[in-house]
Design a protein around this motif. Structure first.
Motif, mmCIF file in Angstrom:
data_model
loop_
_atom_site.group_PDB
_atom_site.id
_atom_site.type_symbol
_atom_site.label_atom_id
_atom_site.label_comp_id
_atom_site.label_asym_id
_atom_site.label_seq_id
_atom_site.Cartn_x
_atom_site.Cartn_y
_atom_site.Cartn_z
ATOM 1 N N ILE A 185 0.960 -1.182 0.023
ATOM 2 C CA ILE A 185 -0.035 -0.012 -0.127
ATOM 3 C C ILE A 185 0.918 1.209 0.087
ATOM 4 C CG2 ILE A 185 -1.784 1.348 1.478
ATOM 5 C CD1 ILE A 185 -2.802 -1.286 2.313
ATOM 6 N N LYS A 186 1.970 1.344 0.969
ATOM 7 C CA LYS A 186 2.743 2.689 1.092
ATOM 8 C C LYS A 186 3.604 2.732 -0.192
ATOM 9 C CE LYS A 186 6.312 0.354 3.643
ATOM 10 N NZ LYS A 186 7.113 0.280 5.044
ATOM 11 N N GLU A 187 3.642 1.681 -1.098
ATOM 12 C CA GLU A 187 4.532 2.037 -2.157
ATOM 13 C C GLU A 187 3.638 2.292 -3.182
ATOM 14 O OE1 GLU A 187 6.087 -2.034 -2.466
ATOM 15 O OE2 GLU A 187 7.693 -1.540 -1.429
ATOM 16 N N ARG A 188 2.402 2.699 -3.383
ATOM 17 C CA ARG A 188 1.423 2.987 -4.500
ATOM 18 C C ARG A 188 1.440 4.525 -4.117
ATOM 19 N NH1 ARG A 188 -2.500 -1.873 -5.679
ATOM 20 N NH2 ARG A 188 -1.300 -3.422 -4.877
ATOM 21 N N ASP A 189 1.507 5.230 -5.035
ATOM 22 C CA ASP A 189 1.250 6.817 -5.186
ATOM 23 C C ASP A 189 -0.085 7.056 -5.540
ATOM 24 O OD1 ASP A 189 1.709 9.470 -4.873
ATOM 25 O OD2 ASP A 189 2.595 9.623 -6.685
ATOM 26 N N ILE A 190 -1.022 6.661 -4.161
ATOM 27 C CA ILE A 190 -2.400 6.752 -4.313
ATOM 28 C C ILE A 190 -3.067 7.337 -3.121
ATOM 29 C CG2 ILE A 190 -4.645 5.274 -4.453
ATOM 30 C CD1 ILE A 190 -3.180 3.316 -6.107
ATOM 31 N N LEU A 191 -4.078 8.298 -3.218
ATOM 32 C CA LEU A 191 -4.891 8.730 -2.358
ATOM 33 C C LEU A 191 -6.253 8.265 -2.442
ATOM 34 C CD1 LEU A 191 -5.483 10.496 0.359
ATOM 35 C CD2 LEU A 191 -5.631 12.177 -1.145
ATOM 36 N N LEU A 192 -6.765 7.331 -1.460
ATOM 37 C CA LEU A 192 -8.122 6.959 -1.419
ATOM 38 C C LEU A 192 -8.781 7.524 -0.408
ATOM 39 C CD1 LEU A 192 -10.335 5.017 -2.199
ATOM 40 C CD2 LEU A 192 -9.385 3.158 -0.564
ATOM 41 N N VAL A 193 -9.895 8.605 -0.697
ATOM 42 C CA VAL A 193 -10.784 9.009 0.340
ATOM 43 C C VAL A 193 -12.061 8.242 0.428
ATOM 44 C CG1 VAL A 193 -11.968 11.205 0.689
ATOM 45 C CG2 VAL A 193 -10.027 11.417 -0.583
ATOM 46 N N HIS A 194 -11.766 7.599 1.778
ATOM 47 C CA HIS A 194 -12.800 6.597 2.237
ATOM 48 C C HIS A 194 -14.344 7.231 2.090
ATOM 49 C CE1 HIS A 194 -9.975 3.551 2.990
ATOM 50 N NE2 HIS A 194 -9.174 4.668 3.428
ATOM 51 N N THR A 195 -15.281 6.118 2.078
ATOM 52 C CA THR A 195 -16.771 6.505 2.359
ATOM 53 C C THR A 195 -17.078 6.869 3.707
ATOM 54 O OG1 THR A 195 -17.123 4.566 0.674
ATOM 55 C CG2 THR A 195 -19.202 5.151 2.017
ATOM 56 N N GLU A 196 -16.262 6.315 4.601
ATOM 57 C CA GLU A 196 -16.521 6.521 6.041
ATOM 58 C C GLU A 196 -15.453 7.515 6.434
ATOM 59 O OE1 GLU A 196 -19.107 5.613 7.608
ATOM 60 O OE2 GLU A 196 -19.851 4.457 5.944
ATOM 61 N N GLY A 197 -14.779 8.114 5.576
ATOM 62 C CA GLY A 197 -13.742 9.126 6.042
ATOM 63 C C GLY A 197 -12.332 8.875 6.458
#
Length: 341
Positions: free
Chosen positions: A71-83
């Motif tokens: 996970i930490k090696e992916r340059d991704i930001l996931l904004v969750h349904t529950e915050g």
């Protein structure tokens, strides 16, 4: 850029979360993922983020295969349904966490978080703990994450569900300009709301129980839906009837409301049943009594004899219904896929 090649997610108990999903989304582009409950959108985003393992296919970011990366090696930001808010930490600590993981100096973290909090109206709650936040404050904190750093990919997982129902639309319109301003990342915006998908997406991927039904611009999906499932999601006020195609000598026709409408299909379709999707228009002062009416924004719709039709500004007791010929689309009864000729 993010690229998915035949991405498939299967759960341990055998169910499929998503199947053979392929798309490309460049930096500065926004793809909305529209699906109903259990449609597969959350499974897809969590797999891209590394929270669920892919059982098939590949995920690429800027040409690099990240399918098996941590996970930490992916340059991704996931904004969750529950915050995605840690309840036992302050808002400030929640926002600083991704910067802390990436070894940002403390002073720089404070400046970045302060600017994000100012832009998203959460300065007064920076020192509040996560468990104290209201639903709308959780949403503001979740959205503020997009101003903390600029990853290759930003993904929103139906975040406006966090807003109380009465103010969901208002909050969406408030933050829509900020979502549209995310020009340095590829944006995937998953939602159950047609209005949100049509407003955000340069293109829209329609999913139905884990299957990618169609990917296209809002206009393409509206005018040329590839399946009944797409038509229902994109054109909720169209009517769908199973009708028979007849050959009247000078062409093929279908009958709706005892009127014949010519349809462009070959002679082999004569006698064949099809699903006909169409929009209807209602004129006040007719013969048919209405059973119900409702407004969508400024538009009035009436129900009359099981048909939904757009009407004038004010409801009347009786109407005449006519079919908008240009809106007619035909689908195969067995597959529910669009018929093309």
């Amino acid at each position: 850029m993010i690229k998915l090649e035949s991405l498939t997610i299967k759960y341990m108990y055998g169910s499929t979360g998503a199947k053979d999903i392929s798309l490309e989304c460049a930096r500065g582009e926004r793809i909305a993922i529209l699906a109903g409950e259990e449609g597969g959108k959350t499974s897809l985003l969590k797999c891209i983020a590394g929270l669920y393992p892919a059982t098939g296919g590949r995920v690429y970011i800027d040409g690099a295969d990240i399918t098996r990366k941590k996970i930490k090696e992916r340059d991704i930001l996931l904004v969750h349904t529950e915050g995605g808010i840690i309840k036992t930490r302050t808002v400030r600590a929640n926002l600083e966490l991704p910067l802390k993981i990436r070894k940002y100096p403390k002073e720089e973290r404070q400046i970045i978080v302060g600017e994000a909090a100012k832009n998203f109206g959460i300065l007064p709650i920076l020192d509040d703990y996560g468990y104290k936040l209201s639903d709308d404050d959780k949403l503001r904190v979740a959205l503020a994450r997009t101003a903390i750093r600029t990853p290759a990919v930003i993904m929103f997982d139906d975040v406006f569900r966090l807003a109380p129902h009465a103010i969901r639309k208002a909050m969406f319109l408030e933050y829509l300009p900020k979502i549209r301003a995310l020009r340095n990342s590829a944006v995937l915006f998953a939602t159950t709301s047609l209005e949100e998908a049509m407003s955000v997406g340069d293109r829209i991927l329609v999913m139905n129980f884990g299957i990618a039904e169609q990917l296209g611009t809002p206009g393409e999906l509206k005018e040329y839906p590839a399946s009944v499932a797409v038509d229902k999601m994109i054109n909720p006020y169209k009517n769908r009837l199973t009708v028979s195609v007849s050959d009247e000598g000078n062409g093929r026709f279908i009958r709706i409301f005892n009127k014949l409408y010519r349809v462009p299909c070959p002679p082999s379709y004569a006698g064949r049943e099809v699903i006909c999707s169409f929009s209807a228009v209602a004129e006040a002062g007719g013969r048919l009594p209405i059973s119900d009416y409702f407004y969508d924004g400024d538009a009035l719709y009436i129900r009359c004899g099981g048909i939904v039709a757009r009407a004038g500004a004010y409801p009347s007791d009786r109407y005449d219904i006519s079919v908008d010929i240009e809106s007619i689309r035909l689908f195969d009864v067995a597959t529910e896929k669009a018929l093309t000729f």
